[in-house]
Design an enzyme around this catalytic site. Structure first.
Site, PDB file in Angstrom:
ATOM      1  N   LYS A  31       0.829  -1.215   0.000  1.00 10.58           N
ATOM      2  CA  LYS A  31       0.000   0.000   0.000  1.00 10.58           C
ATOM      3  C   LYS A  31       0.863   1.266   0.000  1.00 10.58           C
ATOM      4  CE  LYS A  31      -2.102  -0.932   3.883  1.00 10.58           C
ATOM      5  NZ  LYS A  31      -1.527  -2.229   4.304  1.00 10.58           N
TER       6      LYS A  31
ATOM      7  N   ARG B 197       7.434 -11.153   2.218  1.00  8.59           N
ATOM      8  CA  ARG B 197       7.790  -9.772   1.910  1.00  8.59           C
ATOM      9  C   ARG B 197       8.195  -8.984   3.147  1.00  8.59           C
ATOM     10  NH1 ARG B 197       3.136  -7.087  -1.833  1.00  8.59           N
ATOM     11  NH2 ARG B 197       3.124  -8.592  -3.508  1.00  8.59           N
TER      12      ARG B 197
ATOM     13  N   ARG C 215      -8.638   1.240   9.924  1.00  7.25           N
ATOM     14  CA  ARG C 215      -8.231  -0.148  10.169  1.00  7.25           C
ATOM     15  C   ARG C 215      -9.256  -0.876  11.019  1.00  7.25           C
ATOM     16  NH1 ARG C 215      -2.481   0.488   9.335  1.00  7.25           N
ATOM     17  NH2 ARG C 215      -1.372  -1.481   9.467  1.00  7.25           N
TER      18      ARG C 215
ATOM     19  N   ARG D 213       0.084  -9.074  13.460  1.00  4.65           N
ATOM     20  CA  ARG D 213      -0.471  -8.089  12.514  1.00  4.65           C
ATOM     21  C   ARG D 213      -1.442  -8.733  11.521  1.00  4.65           C
ATOM     22  NH1 ARG D 213       5.080  -6.089  10.835  1.00  4.65           N
ATOM     23  NH2 ARG D 213       4.162  -4.787   9.211  1.00  4.65           N
TER      24      ARG D 213
ATOM     25  N   ARG E 201      12.530  -1.564  11.045  1.00  2.00           N
ATOM     26  CA  ARG E 201      11.274  -1.489  11.782  1.00  2.00           C
ATOM     27  C   ARG E 201      11.205  -2.593  12.832  1.00  2.00           C
ATOM     28  NH1 ARG E 201       6.130  -0.365   7.920  1.00  2.00           N
ATOM     29  NH2 ARG E 201       5.195  -1.597   9.579  1.00  2.00           N
TER      30      ARG E 201
HETATM   31  P1  ADP Z   1       1.762  -2.363   7.896  1.00  2.00           P
HETATM   32  O1  ADP Z   1       0.619  -2.062   6.991  1.00  2.00           O
HETATM   33  O2  ADP Z   1       2.921  -2.980   7.160  1.00  2.00           O
HETATM   34  O3  ADP Z   1       1.396  -3.156   9.122  1.00  2.00           O
HETATM   35  P2  ADP Z   1       1.763   0.410   8.838  1.00  2.00           P
HETATM   36  O4  ADP Z   1       2.909   1.332   8.701  1.00  2.00           O
HETATM   37  O5  ADP Z   1       0.532   0.735   8.085  1.00  2.00           O
HETATM   38  O6  ADP Z   1       2.364  -1.007   8.453  1.00  2.00           O
HETATM   39  O7  ADP Z   1       1.347   0.258  10.385  1.00  2.00           O
HETATM   40  C1  ADP Z   1       2.289  -0.075  11.373  1.00  2.00           C
HETATM   41  C2  ADP Z   1       1.640  -0.130  12.746  1.00  2.00           C
HETATM   42  O8  ADP Z   1       1.139   1.171  13.124  1.00  2.00           O
HETATM   43  C3  ADP Z   1       0.414  -1.050  12.896  1.00  2.00           C
HETATM   44  O9  ADP Z   1       0.778  -2.399  13.116  1.00  2.00           O
HETATM   45  C4  ADP Z   1      -0.275  -0.412  14.116  1.00  2.00           C
HETATM   46  O10 ADP Z   1       0.373  -0.748  15.316  1.00  2.00           O
HETATM   47  C5  ADP Z   1      -0.050   1.081  13.882  1.00  2.00           C
HETATM   48  N1  ADP Z   1      -1.158   1.716  13.116  1.00  2.00           N
HETATM   49  C6  ADP Z   1      -1.079   2.243  11.863  1.00  2.00           C
HETATM   50  N2  ADP Z   1      -2.274   2.707  11.451  1.00  2.00           N
HETATM   51  C7  ADP Z   1      -3.140   2.467  12.453  1.00  2.00           C
HETATM   52  C8  ADP Z   1      -4.531   2.683  12.621  1.00  2.00           C
HETATM   53  N3  ADP Z   1      -5.288   3.248  11.656  1.00  2.00           N
HETATM   54  N4  ADP Z   1      -5.102   2.295  13.789  1.00  2.00           N
HETATM   55  C9  ADP Z   1      -4.378   1.725  14.767  1.00  2.00           C
HETATM   56  N5  ADP Z   1      -3.062   1.479  14.670  1.00  2.00           N
HETATM   57  C10 ADP Z   1      -2.438   1.840  13.529  1.00  2.00           C
END
Ligand code: ADP
Length: 187
Positions: free
Chosen positions: A15, A123, A90, A144, A133
């Site tokens: 994404k 990936r 989310r 996740r 990270r």
């Molecule tokens: P990925 O899609 O690879 O898991 P992101 O960068 O989108 O990585 O998100 C990393 C982390 O940030 C998530 O696992 C969560 O802990 C937090 N996070 C991101 N967006 C949200 C959201 N909309 N609501 C709650 N937690 C979030």
């Protein structure tokens, strides 16, 4: 009015990669809630202190905190010409929070990224070798993916019912996937 396009899909689906390309090509703002939260962690803000362990464990940051952060970000001028939301909503409450501000920020399109678990795990582990990270580890990935299935996947039906979703096969070449997604923005 700020039109919102939601990029929805599991962790590791690409994404972020696609959002950066589409945003620059079509002059849209790009909001990644994950990037914003990581920045808070880095700067050790109050939010960052709460978010740190949740991020590392692969759990979600509480809805009210993420919603507040997102709504504040949307008020910036760069979002006026349209915005890609990458990683938000989310959860159902997060999606409903957008409904409440729908007059100003209508969700006009949802791109659903599809990829199988095996590919996603592969990936993310590969990315972990260079991303630095704390959540690109096997334990965190498992959490996740579980959180995605439980909390985020129901949003696909939620937006399908509104008739605004497009499914994209997120396995394959980055440029081919980009071409597929771009078709949605030219119309
Ligand atoms: P990925 O899609 O690879 O898991 P992101 O960068 O989108 O990585 O998100 C990393 C982390 O940030 C998530 O696992 C969560 O802990 C937090 N996070 C991101 N967006 C949200 C959201 N909309 N609501 C709650 N937690 C979030």
């Amino acid at each position: 009015m700020t039109h919102l396009v939601v990029f929805l899909g599991p962790p590791g689906a690409g994404k972020g990669t696609q959002a950066i390309k589409i945003a620059s090509e079509f002059n849209l703002a790009h909001i990644s809630t994950g990037d914003m939260l990581r920045q808070h962690v880095k700067e050790q803000t109050d939010l960052g202190k709460i978010a740190k362990s949740l991020l590392d464990e692969g759990k979600l940051v509480p809805d009210d905190l993420v919603i507040q952060m997102l709504i504040e970000r949307l008020s910036h001028d760069d979002c006026l010409g349209g915005t890609i939301l990458d990683g938000f909503p989310r959860t159902l409450p997060q999606a409903k929070s957008l409904e409440k501000i729908n007059d100003k920020f209508p969700v006009v399109k949802v791109i659903v990224f599809e990829a199988d678990q095996e590919e996603l795990t592969k990936r993310i582990l590969l990315r972990g070798e260079t991303s630095g990270r704390g959540d690109d580890t096997e334990d965190s990935i498992r959490v996740r993916l579980e959180v995605y299935q439980k909390d985020t996947e129901p949003l696909i039906t939620y937006y399908e019912d509104k008739g605004i979703t497009t499914k994209i096969n997120a396995v394959g070449n980055v440029d081919d996937i980009y071409k597929e997604i771009s078709k949605e923005f030219i119309k």
